[in-house]
Write a protein that holds these residues in place. Sequence first.
Motif, PDB file in Angstrom:
ATOM      1  N   GLY A 281       0.810  -1.221   0.000  1.00 60.53           N
ATOM      2  CA  GLY A 281       0.000   0.000   0.000  1.00 60.53           C
ATOM      3  C   GLY A 281       0.841   1.268   0.000  1.00 60.53           C
ATOM      4  N   ARG A 282       1.920   1.286   0.784  1.00 65.38           N
ATOM      5  CA  ARG A 282       2.733   2.515   0.848  1.00 65.38           C
ATOM      6  C   ARG A 282       3.441   2.779  -0.470  1.00 65.38           C
ATOM      7  N   GLU A 283       3.938   1.729  -1.107  1.00 63.59           N
ATOM      8  CA  GLU A 283       4.570   1.908  -2.425  1.00 63.59           C
ATOM      9  C   GLU A 283       3.556   2.472  -3.415  1.00 63.59           C
ATOM     10  N   ILE A 313       0.698  -2.768  11.007  1.00 69.78           N
ATOM     11  CA  ILE A 313       2.005  -3.334  10.625  1.00 69.78           C
ATOM     12  C   ILE A 313       3.141  -2.720  11.441  1.00 69.78           C
ATOM     13  N   CYS A 314       4.306  -3.351  11.358  1.00 72.62           N
ATOM     14  CA  CYS A 314       5.548  -2.835  11.942  1.00 72.62           C
ATOM     15  C   CYS A 314       5.497  -2.730  13.463  1.00 72.62           C
ATOM     16  N   THR A 315       4.750  -3.614  14.121  1.00 72.22           N
ATOM     17  CA  THR A 315       4.701  -3.534  15.584  1.00 72.22           C
ATOM     18  C   THR A 315       5.785  -4.414  16.203  1.00 72.22           C
ATOM     19  N   GLY A 316       6.403  -5.288  15.409  1.00 75.50           N
ATOM     20  CA  GLY A 316       7.458  -6.145  15.971  1.00 75.50           C
ATOM     21  C   GLY A 316       8.856  -5.765  15.520  1.00 75.50           C
ATOM     22  N   GLU A 317       8.946  -4.860  14.563  1.00 77.65           N
ATOM     23  CA  GLU A 317      10.238  -4.523  13.967  1.00 77.65           C
ATOM     24  C   GLU A 317      10.928  -3.380  14.708  1.00 77.65           C
ATOM     25  N   GLU A 318      12.237  -3.459  14.806  1.00 81.84           N
ATOM     26  CA  GLU A 318      13.031  -2.332  15.309  1.00 81.84           C
ATOM     27  C   GLU A 318      12.994  -1.220  14.252  1.00 81.84           C
ATOM     28  N   GLU A 321      15.133  -1.731  11.245  1.00 84.66           N
ATOM     29  CA  GLU A 321      14.615  -2.681  10.253  1.00 84.66           C
ATOM     30  C   GLU A 321      13.592  -2.009   9.349  1.00 84.66           C
ATOM     31  N   CYS A 322      12.731  -1.176   9.945  1.00 79.50           N
ATOM     32  CA  CYS A 322      11.721  -0.479   9.147  1.00 79.50           C
ATOM     33  C   CYS A 322      12.382   0.483   8.160  1.00 79.50           C
ATOM     34  N   VAL A 323      13.442   1.156   8.594  1.00 80.97           N
ATOM     35  CA  VAL A 323      14.094   2.101   7.686  1.00 80.97           C
ATOM     36  C   VAL A 323      14.659   1.363   6.479  1.00 80.97           C
ATOM     37  N   GLU A 324      15.331   0.254   6.731  1.00 80.86           N
ATOM     38  CA  GLU A 324      15.898  -0.512   5.618  1.00 80.86           C
ATOM     39  C   GLU A 324      14.803  -1.064   4.723  1.00 80.86           C
ATOM     40  N   CYS A 325      13.766  -1.599   5.352  1.00 80.42           N
ATOM     41  CA  CYS A 325      12.627  -2.135   4.623  1.00 80.42           C
ATOM     42  C   CYS A 325      12.004  -1.040   3.755  1.00 80.42           C
ATOM     43  N   LEU A 326      11.816   0.139   4.352  1.00 83.05           N
ATOM     44  CA  LEU A 326      11.192   1.233   3.608  1.00 83.05           C
ATOM     45  C   LEU A 326      12.084   1.741   2.487  1.00 83.05           C
TER      46      LEU A 326
HETATM   47 FE1  FES Z   1       8.380  -1.769   9.066  1.00 81.40          FE
HETATM   48 FE2  FES Z   1       8.683  -2.856   6.566  1.00 81.40          FE
HETATM   49  S1  FES Z   1       8.871  -3.809   8.529  1.00 81.40           S
HETATM   50  S2  FES Z   1       8.414  -0.804   7.171  1.00 81.40           S
END
Ligand code: FES
Length: 352
Positions: A281-283, A313-318, A321-326
């Motif tokens: 969705g964000r993409e 989403i993203c409630t378990g990620e540091e 990790e979210c920055v790299e994922c994003l």
């Molecule tokens: Fe948080 Fe992808 S895991 S942005």
Amino acid sequence: MQTEIINKLYWTGDLTDEELKQLIENRTEEDFALLSQKARSRCDEEYGNKVYMRGLIEFSSYCKNDCLYCGLRRSNRNAERYRLSKEDILNCCENGYRLGFRTFVLQGGEDAFYSDDLFCEIIEGIKKKFPDTAVTLSLGERSRESFKGLFDAGADRYLLRHETADSEHYGRLHPKELTLEHRMECLKTLKEIGYQTGCGFMVGSPYQTVDCIVKDLRFIKEFQPQMVGIGPFIPHKDTPFKEEKAGTLELTLFLLSVIRLLLPKVLLPATTALGTIDPTGREKGIKAGANVVMPNLSPVGVRKKYSLYDNKICTGEEAAECVECLRRRMQSAGGELVVDRGDSRIAVNKVL
Ligand code: FES
Ligand code: 5AD
């Protein structure tokens, strides 16, 4: 196909209410293909392919309000409540600063535990330690004196979604102590004080009609906010709206594109709610004309407790990790995640 209306919106940056209504009611896939292409190119003209990153710090899950859609509403006995201390918040910022964040968004329920003095201390603490960052507040409705005090302490921006610009609809989403009139007054005050101000609404909230959406768009066009936050409504299991249908990806993307064309310079996030109803969705939001993402910087231990809606989403990620994922996700959408305060290019007309 509605080529003429879409071209008018592209070239003039506006439509009549009737045209907006028609555009939304008769929209097709082909219309969206053209509209989103125009919206994306308008965004490229203003900001290039840059995607600005804001670090969201969800500092309190206590709330004195009882909004019918929100999982943090005071009558939700199942909600787990927490508060972050000033030190916790500064630690989140430090982590975020290292990861490249230059905007911190403090968001929480309306929680009287945080006095104006405490907020001022927190804002001053962030600004002293990280002078090249912007501080955005998302604290709900407050008095003019309070807004002014926080601004003077160094806050730069304020997010306060109007939720719906139709007062009857507003009344069906909120308990009677909350009024659209007061919400709008707060927004006006924020702008007058000199904040970069953000409004916004949920797409597909219960009882929303196309006429409500046209009013939202008209309000946004007239108010000229620096930021607009829209995302799909998603039901929360412990609220009166638990059985209601979620807003759709399709309409949210369509409206992101319309908003980009109405306000070419606006800072427009592809929200977490959009990433929640669709895995990419964000993409898709970025491709439709959004240019901001707001990953979570809250300590992982409290993430699940800040539950506005189900399946967030993203409630378990540091945060890292979210920055790299994003970064990867934005790249796949043609966007480049940047280290920048990312100030709005819409002038702030300070009245006071
Ligand atoms: Fe948080 Fe992808 S895991 S942005
Ligand atoms: N679904 C989607 N968005 C929600 N918000 C609150 N509850 C929900 C929900 N159930 C949004 C509101 C609020 C913002 C912080 O989160 O628009 O302004």
